[in-house]
Design a protein around this motif. Structure first.
Motif, PDB file in Angstrom:
ATOM      1  N   PHE B 167       0.853  -1.185   0.000  1.00 62.01           N
ATOM      2  CA  PHE B 167       0.000   0.000   0.000  1.00 62.01           C
ATOM      3  C   PHE B 167       0.892   1.239   0.000  1.00 62.01           C
ATOM      4  O   PHE B 167       1.739   1.394   0.875  1.00 62.01           O
ATOM      5  CB  PHE B 167      -0.891   0.036   1.239  1.00 62.01           C
ATOM      6  CG  PHE B 167      -1.901  -1.067   1.280  1.00 62.01           C
ATOM      7  CD1 PHE B 167      -3.072  -0.974   0.544  1.00 62.01           C
ATOM      8  CD2 PHE B 167      -1.686  -2.212   2.038  1.00 62.01           C
ATOM      9  CE1 PHE B 167      -4.027  -1.995   0.570  1.00 62.01           C
ATOM     10  CE2 PHE B 167      -2.623  -3.235   2.071  1.00 62.01           C
ATOM     11  CZ  PHE B 167      -3.792  -3.128   1.341  1.00 62.01           C
ATOM     12  N   ALA B 169       1.084   5.540  -0.277  1.00 68.10           N
ATOM     13  CA  ALA B 169       0.299   6.769  -0.119  1.00 68.10           C
ATOM     14  C   ALA B 169       0.315   7.642  -1.377  1.00 68.10           C
ATOM     15  O   ALA B 169      -0.698   8.227  -1.751  1.00 68.10           O
ATOM     16  CB  ALA B 169       0.834   7.579   1.058  1.00 68.10           C
ATOM     17  N   LEU B 170       1.463   7.727  -2.032  1.00 67.50           N
ATOM     18  CA  LEU B 170       1.575   8.616  -3.190  1.00 67.50           C
ATOM     19  C   LEU B 170       1.023   7.933  -4.446  1.00 67.50           C
ATOM     20  O   LEU B 170       0.644   6.769  -4.407  1.00 67.50           O
ATOM     21  CB  LEU B 170       3.037   9.018  -3.400  1.00 67.50           C
ATOM     22  CG  LEU B 170       3.595   9.918  -2.289  1.00 67.50           C
ATOM     23  CD1 LEU B 170       5.089  10.119  -2.466  1.00 67.50           C
ATOM     24  CD2 LEU B 170       2.878  11.267  -2.259  1.00 67.50           C
ATOM     25  N   GLU B 207      -0.863  -1.238  -4.525  1.00 69.74           N
ATOM     26  CA  GLU B 207      -2.013  -0.334  -4.596  1.00 69.74           C
ATOM     27  C   GLU B 207      -1.554   1.049  -4.167  1.00 69.74           C
ATOM     28  O   GLU B 207      -1.199   1.278  -3.020  1.00 69.74           O
ATOM     29  CB  GLU B 207      -3.169  -0.828  -3.712  1.00 69.74           C
ATOM     30  CG  GLU B 207      -4.432   0.015  -3.926  1.00 69.74           C
ATOM     31  CD  GLU B 207      -5.674  -0.509  -3.194  1.00 69.74           C
ATOM     32  OE1 GLU B 207      -5.678  -1.692  -2.788  1.00 69.74           O
ATOM     33  OE2 GLU B 207      -6.617   0.277  -3.023  1.00 69.74           O
ATOM     34  N   THR B 208      -1.536   1.980  -5.133  1.00 66.20           N
ATOM     35  CA  THR B 208      -1.135   3.353  -4.836  1.00 66.20           C
ATOM     36  C   THR B 208      -2.341   4.118  -4.290  1.00 66.20           C
ATOM     37  O   THR B 208      -3.454   3.591  -4.269  1.00 66.20           O
ATOM     38  CB  THR B 208      -0.612   4.053  -6.102  1.00 66.20           C
ATOM     39  OG1 THR B 208      -1.560   3.838  -7.137  1.00 66.20           O
ATOM     40  CG2 THR B 208       0.729   3.494  -6.537  1.00 66.20           C
ATOM     41  N   ASN B 209      -2.123   5.360  -3.876  1.00 65.58           N
ATOM     42  CA  ASN B 209      -3.210   6.213  -3.378  1.00 65.58           C
ATOM     43  C   ASN B 209      -3.895   5.658  -2.136  1.00 65.58           C
ATOM     44  O   ASN B 209      -5.086   5.854  -1.945  1.00 65.58           O
ATOM     45  CB  ASN B 209      -4.264   6.445  -4.484  1.00 65.58           C
ATOM     46  CG  ASN B 209      -3.699   7.217  -5.672  1.00 65.58           C
ATOM     47  OD1 ASN B 209      -3.029   8.217  -5.501  1.00 65.58           O
ATOM     48  ND2 ASN B 209      -3.957   6.724  -6.866  1.00 65.58           N
ATOM     49  N   VAL B 210      -3.163   4.943  -1.308  1.00 70.73           N
ATOM     50  CA  VAL B 210      -3.723   4.465  -0.039  1.00 70.73           C
ATOM     51  C   VAL B 210      -2.838   4.985   1.098  1.00 70.73           C
ATOM     52  O   VAL B 210      -1.694   4.569   1.238  1.00 70.73           O
ATOM     53  CB  VAL B 210      -3.780   2.928   0.029  1.00 70.73           C
ATOM     54  CG1 VAL B 210      -4.317   2.476   1.386  1.00 70.73           C
ATOM     55  CG2 VAL B 210      -4.644   2.365  -1.091  1.00 70.73           C
ATOM     56  N   VAL B 211      -3.371   5.898   1.878  1.00 71.06           N
ATOM     57  CA  VAL B 211      -2.628   6.398   3.038  1.00 71.06           C
ATOM     58  C   VAL B 211      -3.060   5.538   4.226  1.00 71.06           C
ATOM     59  O   VAL B 211      -4.176   5.674   4.717  1.00 71.06           O
ATOM     60  CB  VAL B 211      -2.951   7.875   3.327  1.00 71.06           C
ATOM     61  CG1 VAL B 211      -2.126   8.380   4.514  1.00 71.06           C
ATOM     62  CG2 VAL B 211      -2.689   8.729   2.107  1.00 71.06           C
ATOM     63  N   ARG B 214      -5.298   6.569   7.285  1.00 75.33           N
ATOM     64  CA  ARG B 214      -6.398   7.426   6.845  1.00 75.33           C
ATOM     65  C   ARG B 214      -7.361   6.652   5.935  1.00 75.33           C
ATOM     66  O   ARG B 214      -8.526   6.523   6.225  1.00 75.33           O
ATOM     67  CB  ARG B 214      -5.871   8.643   6.087  1.00 75.33           C
ATOM     68  CG  ARG B 214      -5.209   9.672   6.972  1.00 75.33           C
ATOM     69  CD  ARG B 214      -6.172  10.802   7.318  1.00 75.33           C
ATOM     70  NE  ARG B 214      -5.524  11.804   8.144  1.00 75.33           N
ATOM     71  CZ  ARG B 214      -5.693  11.924   9.460  1.00 75.33           C
ATOM     72  NH1 ARG B 214      -6.485  11.096  10.108  1.00 75.33           N
ATOM     73  NH2 ARG B 214      -5.080  12.871  10.135  1.00 75.33           N
ATOM     74  N   THR B 215      -6.829   6.162   4.804  1.00 71.48           N
ATOM     75  CA  THR B 215      -7.687   5.442   3.864  1.00 71.48           C
ATOM     76  C   THR B 215      -8.120   4.104   4.470  1.00 71.48           C
ATOM     77  O   THR B 215      -9.287   3.718   4.406  1.00 71.48           O
ATOM     78  CB  THR B 215      -6.945   5.195   2.532  1.00 71.48           C
ATOM     79  OG1 THR B 215      -6.314   6.395   2.130  1.00 71.48           O
ATOM     80  CG2 THR B 215      -7.898   4.742   1.455  1.00 71.48           C
ATOM     81  N   GLU B 220      -7.834  -2.607   9.881  1.00 72.45           N
ATOM     82  CA  GLU B 220      -8.640  -2.976   8.707  1.00 72.45           C
ATOM     83  C   GLU B 220      -7.847  -3.838   7.729  1.00 72.45           C
ATOM     84  O   GLU B 220      -8.413  -4.699   7.062  1.00 72.45           O
ATOM     85  CB  GLU B 220      -9.164  -1.712   8.008  1.00 72.45           C
ATOM     86  CG  GLU B 220     -10.304  -1.048   8.771  1.00 72.45           C
ATOM     87  CD  GLU B 220     -10.588   0.383   8.328  1.00 72.45           C
ATOM     88  OE1 GLU B 220     -11.675   0.883   8.641  1.00 72.45           O
ATOM     89  OE2 GLU B 220      -9.714   1.008   7.686  1.00 72.45           O
ATOM     90  N   GLU B 224      -8.818  -7.464   6.322  1.00 71.48           N
ATOM     91  CA  GLU B 224      -8.877  -7.860   4.905  1.00 71.48           C
ATOM     92  C   GLU B 224      -8.218  -9.217   4.690  1.00 71.48           C
ATOM     93  O   GLU B 224      -8.184  -9.725   3.566  1.00 71.48           O
ATOM     94  CB  GLU B 224      -8.192  -6.801   4.019  1.00 71.48           C
ATOM     95  CG  GLU B 224      -9.040  -5.558   3.789  1.00 71.48           C
ATOM     96  CD  GLU B 224      -8.409  -4.565   2.807  1.00 71.48           C
ATOM     97  OE1 GLU B 224      -7.592  -4.984   1.950  1.00 71.48           O
ATOM     98  OE2 GLU B 224      -8.740  -3.359   2.898  1.00 71.48           O
TER      99      GLU B 224
END
Ligand SMILES: Cc1cc2nc3c(=O)[nH]c(=O)nc-3n(C[C@H](O)[C@H](O)[C@H](O)COP(=O)(O)OP(=O)(O)OC[C@H]3O[C@@H](n4cnc5c(N)ncnc54)[C@H](O)[C@@H]3O)c2cc1C
Ligand SMILES: Cc1cc2nc3c(=O)[nH]c(=O)nc-3n(C[C@H](O)[C@H](O)[C@H](O)COP(=O)(O)OP(=O)(O)OC[C@H]3O[C@@H](n4cnc5c(N)ncnc54)[C@H](O)[C@@H]3O)c2cc1C
Ligand code: SF4
Ligand code: SF4
Ligand code: FES
Lengths: 291, 464
Positions: B167, B169-170, B207-211, B214-215, B220, B224
């Motif tokens: 995972f 963040a950017l 998987e990008t775009n996962v902070v 926060r996300t 969690e 999963e």
């Protein structure tokens, strides 16, 4: 991983659009007060936008965007069925009231003050309160009647919805801060909390007004950002004499402690470059979208 | 060429390279690499190996280069490191492997880093792939962050047969390799992205775009279905000096400046993200980050000054980068410390109030402590200030993860190098050590992978 599909797009007012984006993780985690950062394509800028609504089950996130420069114009040129390259969030801290006691909140007299495109970010907060039976008033300002957005949506949430237009075409004639002053001084309204969202200048003057009236206030700041995760410091603002990173310490702060003059100055740091880019973009698309 | 002299390597001419972002060091040709490799004494008890943080079998890979079997050299490297083309370029070799090379006693140490880079580049060019994966075990592990620590942990785990997901963040994986270290030192398209593609080919999902925090939260991620989590979130939080004037327009953290230029590609005409360089830039600091920011500003057309409070001898940056920076016309101002940044009426930087320093007794870091010389204040004119004073880990993960402890600098606390206070959660790299090096972060990721494997195997045998 192109999952960020545009599911819906609506024109709310000239140059202001709402878009529903498919982003299940964001929809699931978002709370009022938080924002996302998106990138339209692989050359795009990272654009911060407030989360205006979510539908968890459908994985939808609603954003409302005003096309002001090259990047936001590029965004609103996308249509339903197109994909957004990157979409990350929720970023920032949720609004402080989310963690407050509901009983206490119900006792408070709350006023939302929105200006321009800052009207939309009020929606998730107002909706959150409405769902919990918390009463509030809303005062919305715009240049002229045509630019007022989401009137119908807001009128479902409160009977106390006030408008102010700079040209007097709708509601109070004047800025929203003057309208608030009028409500308190002439209409006998009392408030214990004011939540102000809008352009920096509007927030500055409204904060001055609520300070004068002795109403504790919160603003949602929108400085220039890059990563939105606390890594670059582009978003730094001075609050109560201390430097804060708006993307992780905010975006909401005590309105009466923010150094707005600095914030306004910092927001214009790239103005010259941006005007140039905007100009280039308009030439590129043949001036289809007017700014 | 005698045994004690290093085979010269070509660099782009300084006068050319200050106008482009192409790589500065051009690397050895095949003939040059063979010549340099032939200098190695193939020591029985090599003194170079122990100082390499991942203990690469240096004489073995160099011997293959000497024979002309470059593929075999690359294969040996791949056994020890997930990113040889990166380490060969950015390791502080003079402090590590090359420091103790026996030839260094009488002459010049073998160019181990440059040879490593040569073999790795050769393999990339020829499309050679070395990763092997064991049979899938049916167990899933998550990795937070895709910097060197996360990459090497993921690579190790996938080759042990785990299903691994990173995972990030950017919007793009790579950590500092993508957003921090500039193109002219570490080519993105040709090297970094290729290495990351390899990782994906081995089966690692990114998987990008996962902070995380926060996300999704660490809890969690466990929900999963992941059985263990490695955190390699780096040390991304920039440090400022806390002097007056730091929020003036024209003051940037090196992270902001470099991120705009690297990750957002602002140096290219077709990128949307703006970058602002004035006419006279001051970079505060003396590490690799300061050199990178200074050399980037130079390439964007500015006169660049480096402001450092100690002397040249104490500069923490890699020697090669200091030399490159000098050749590119970066002006070094030693024994100088800023006290205040001065602004004009409109709030833009116009100068800095500085003070001269002298060196006193050695401090706990072993370097001599700089002391201000009273009355030596002066004003230095400048229109852009870039702060390159170091970084700390981001507090987000300890803040949002119950039971995950960190110290007062937000460094995650670990036992045995990688076991955190939260069961099933491991950590390594800059988020544990504070900002360090690529190779140390990789070593930490690799070690954590072994610990994760042991942890999951033990849990299984307990169940059985
Ligand atoms: C936390 C946060 C939440 C935001 N929420 C929303 C939202 O819900 N809807 C919305 O339309 N916009 C929102 N913004 C503003 C939005 O991000 C900017 O309008 C956008 O980045 C401008 O990009 P551009 O390239 O189109 O315009 P540019 O060409 O970059 O800028 C055009 C003009 O807008 C000003 N500007 C630049 N950046 C910002 C900024 N961050 N905020 C305000 N003005 C700016 C510039 O000074 C310039 O004059 C938010 C910003 C932040 C930081
Ligand atoms: C400009 C610069 C130059 C350098 N030069 C050198 C050099 O020449 N030689 C050298 O050896 N070292 C150098 N370094 C140091 C080296 O790059 C670092 O030590 C190394 O990258 C650390 O690796 P890491 O994997 O621990 O962290 P990073 O590389 O920082 O990667 C961490 C990743 O985790 C992501 N992340 C963080 N938080 C979260 C979260 N909550 N959720 C999801 N993802 C998250 C980040 O976005 C990032 O991608 C340099 C550093 C910089 C900044
Ligand atoms: S990884 Fe770094 S320290 Fe190890 S041999 Fe290569 S250059 Fe030297
Ligand atoms: S110490 Fe030097 S000469 Fe000896 S094996 Fe290592 S690189 Fe070769
Ligand atoms: S946007 Fe980079 S630190 Fe806030």
């Amino acid at each position: 991983m192109a999952i960020f599909e545009i599911l819906e797009k609506k024109l709310l007012a000239p140059n202001i659009y709402s878009m529903d984006i498919l982003a299940p993780r964001v929809a699931k985690a978002a709370l009022p007060g938080q924002f996302i950062i998106l990138r339209v394509d692989e050359r795009g800028e990272r654009i911060p936008l407030t989360i205006c609504d979510t539908k968890r089950e459908e994985g939808r996130v609603t954003i409302v965007v005003q096309a002001v420069g090259a990047s936001t114009k590029q965004l609103v040129s996308k249509e339903v069925g197109d994909y957004i390259r990157d979409f990350v969030g929720p970023l920032g801290k949720p609004s402080a009231f989310v963690n407050e006691d509901i009983g206490e909140l119900r006792k408070k007299k709350i006023l939302f003050a929105g200006g321009g495109v800052g009207t939309a970010p009020i929606f998730p907060q107002a909706k959150w309160m409405w769902e919990r039976g918390i009463d509030f008033h809303i005062a919305l300002g715009a240049r002229t009647r045509d630019l007022i957005i989401l009137e119908e949506e807001f009128s479902k949430l409160t009977d106390n919805l006030y408008f102010a237009t700079d040209d007097g075409s709708y509601g109070f004639h004047g800025f929203v801060n003057a309208a608030i002053e009028d409500l308190v001084l002439n209409e006998g309204k009392e408030y214990d909390l004011c939540i102000i969202i809008g352009p920096m200048v509007m927030m500055k003057f409204t904060a001055m007004t609520t300070k004068k009236l002795g109403i504790p206030s919160i603003v949602s700041l929108n400085p220039i950002m890059v990563d939105g995760t606390g890594m670059c410091g582009a978003c730094r603002v001075t609050v109560g004499g201390e430097t804060k990173f708006a993307c992780v310490d905010g975006p909401e702060f005590d309105a009466h402690l923010v150094d707005f003059d600095e914030a306004i100055r910092r927001q214009n740091q790239y103005r010259e470059v941006e005007i140039e880019r905007d100009h280039e973009y308009c030439q590129l698309v043949g001036g289809l979208i007017n700014g | 060429m005698d045994r004690y002299t290093r085979t010269p390597i070509s660099y782009q001419d300084p006068q050319d390279r200050i106008h482009n972002f192409e790589e500065v060091c051009l690397g050895y040709t095949e003939e040059e690499a063979i010549e340099e490799a032939n200098r190695c004494l193939k020591c029985k008890r090599p003194s170079c190996v122990p100082l390499c943080p991942v203990n690469i079998d240096i004489p073995a890979f160099i011997a293959e280069i000497a024979k002309g079997d470059f593929g075999e050299a690359a294969r040996i490297l791949a056994k020890y490191t997930a990113l040889p083309a990166v380490c060969g370029r950015v390791c502080p070799q003079e402090e590590q492997c090359e420091k103790t090379c026996i030839l260094g006693e009488k002459g010049e140490a073998i160019a181990i880093g440059k040879l490593e880079r040569f073999a790795a580049d050769w393999a990339i060019e020829k499309g050679l792939k070395f990763g092997r994966t064991e049979e899938k075990k049916g167990h899933r592990v998550a990795v937070v962050g895709s910097g060197p620590a996360g990459i090497s942990c993921a690579k190790e785990l996938v080759s042990l047969g785990y299903e691994v997901k990173i995972f990030e963040a950017l919007h793009e994986p790579g950590g500092v390799l993508i957003y921090g270290i500039p193109e002219f030192r570490l080519p993105k398209e040709r090297i970094v992205r290729v290495e990351i593609e390899r990782l994906k080919e081995l089966g690692v999902e990114i998987e990008t775009n996962v902070v995380v925090g926060r996300t999704v939260t660490i809890d969690e991620i466990f929900q999963e279905g992941y059985e263990a989590i490695f955190i390699g979130s780096g040390a991304g939080l920039p440090v400022f000096m806390n002097i007056p004037g730091e929020n003036l327009n024209g003051v940037f953290s090196a992270n902001e400046f470099l991120t705009r230029c690297n990750l957002m590609m602002a140096y290219r005409k077709d990128a949307e993200t703006p970058i602002r360089v004035g006419k006279k830039v001051s970079v505060i600091g003396g590490g690799n980050v300061a050199m990178d920011a200074a050399r980037t500003a130079r390439r964007l057309g500015a006169e660049v000054h480096l402001i450092y409070r100690r002397t040249e001898k104490e500069l923490p940056a890699r020697l090669e980068e200091v030399e490159n920076a000098k050749e590119e016309g970066i002006i070094f101002n030693f024994l100088t410390n800023p006290l205040e940044i001065l602004g004009d009426e409109e709030g833009w930087v116009r100068g800095m109030k500085c003070i001269r320093m002298e060196l006193g007794e050695a401090d706990e870091s072993g370097r001599r402590r700089p002391i201000p010389i009273e009355g030596s204040e002066f004003v230095f004119e400048t229109d852009t200030v870039i702060m390159a004073l170091g970084t700390n880990p981001n507090p987000l993960l300890p803040m949002t993860t119950a039971g995950l402890q960190a110290d007062d600098k937000n460094r995650i606390k670990v036992l045995e190098g990688c076991i955190t206070s939260r069961e099933g959660v491991f950590a390594g790299g800059d988020n544990v050590t504070g900002s360090a090096t690529v190779i140390l972060a990789m070593g930490a990721g690799k070690k954590a992978a072994k610990a994760i494997d042991e942890y999951i195997s033990k849990k299984l045998s307990n169940k059985a």
